[in-house]
Design an enzyme around this catalytic site. Structure first.
Site, PDB file in Angstrom:
ATOM      1  CE  LYS A  80       4.364   9.449 106.393  1.00  0.00           C
ATOM      2  NZ  LYS A  80       3.052   8.798 106.311  1.00  0.00           N
ATOM      3  CG  ASP A 135       3.270  -5.011 101.815  1.00  0.00           C
ATOM      4  OD1 ASP A 135       2.032  -4.915 101.794  1.00  0.00           O
ATOM      5  OD2 ASP A 135       3.873  -5.654 102.698  1.00  0.00           O
TER       6      ASP A 135
END
Ligand code: ITT
Length: 205
Positions: A182, A76
């Site tokens: 990233k 999440d």
């Protein structure tokens, strides 16, 4: 009997790709065909009604572990903007009012911040990484990526708010950085690096 040894409790294809790339080197016993995703099972996505990232990650992993009888991992995550008191936060995926419309979410956030000067555009990505085993063991790790927001989207990589986020120490937005860079510094990479040893022991159990 499923041939999967681990299931990723996410319906977000971008997250699935990043999680494969992040977890494969950290948990070498996981091969690509031993990892299932939400799409491989006929299980409804649970309502994400916890008040924080950790709670939502746990409820996603718990629901799928219960339904599949397999160890499940959930993510999440979201973008927390300083001047908005941490919003969109857990509402990042549905900030514009519709779930998963990345373009509209980003456009709304940029409009809200239109008059905010560079010095006040601090933000961070947060990720809660959860593992729930069929025996009911639960673990959560939190990772952050701190940076600031630019005024115009830049780059075609990544997803979500990546085109407007520059991590501390970088000059390029996350969407310009490329997947490998990233994944070396992201909130998701930090959270899953911490969770990886726990995943490895759950697979051996
Ligand atoms: P699942 O619940 O099925 O995993 P989701 O997209 O609904 O997928 P979240 O509720 O965790 O997932 O919301 C995550 C949102 O936060 C995502 O839609 C993006 O808008 C944003 N976000 C999270 N990580 C990001 C990243 O690495 N780069 C850009 N935006 C990100």
């Amino acid at each position: 009997m499923s041939h999967y040894s681990l299931v990723l409790a996410t319906g977000n294809a971008h997250k699935v790709r990043e999680l494969f790339a992040i977890l494969s080197p950290l948990v070498p016993e996981l091969s690509a065909d031993s990892i299932g995703t939400l799409r491989d099972f006929d299980v409804p996505e649970p309502v994400e009604d916890a008040p924080d990232f950790a709670g939502n990650a746990l409820l996603k992993a718990r629901a799928l572990a219960h339904a599949t009888g397999l160890p499940c991992v959930a993510d999440d995550s979201g973008l927390c903007v300083d001047i908005l008191g941490g919003a969109p936060g857990i509402f990042s995926a549905r900030w514009c009012g519709r779930h998963g419309d990345d373009e509209a979410n980003l456009a709304l956030l940029l409009a809200q911040l239109a008059d905010v000067p560079a010095k006040d555009r601090g933000a961070r990505f947060t990720c809660a990484a959860a593992l729930v085993t069929p025996a009911g063991d639960e673990h959560v790790e939190i990772g952050h990526m701190i940076g600031h927001l630019v005024t115009e989207p830049r780059g075609n990589g990544g997803f979500g708010y990546d085109p407007i986020f520059i991590a501390d120490g970088q000059h390029l937005t996350n969407a310009e950085l490329g997947t490998e860079k990233k994944n070396a510094i992201s909130h998701r990479a930090h959270a899953f690096a911490a969770l990886a040893p726990v995943i490895a022991s759950a697979l051996q159990a």
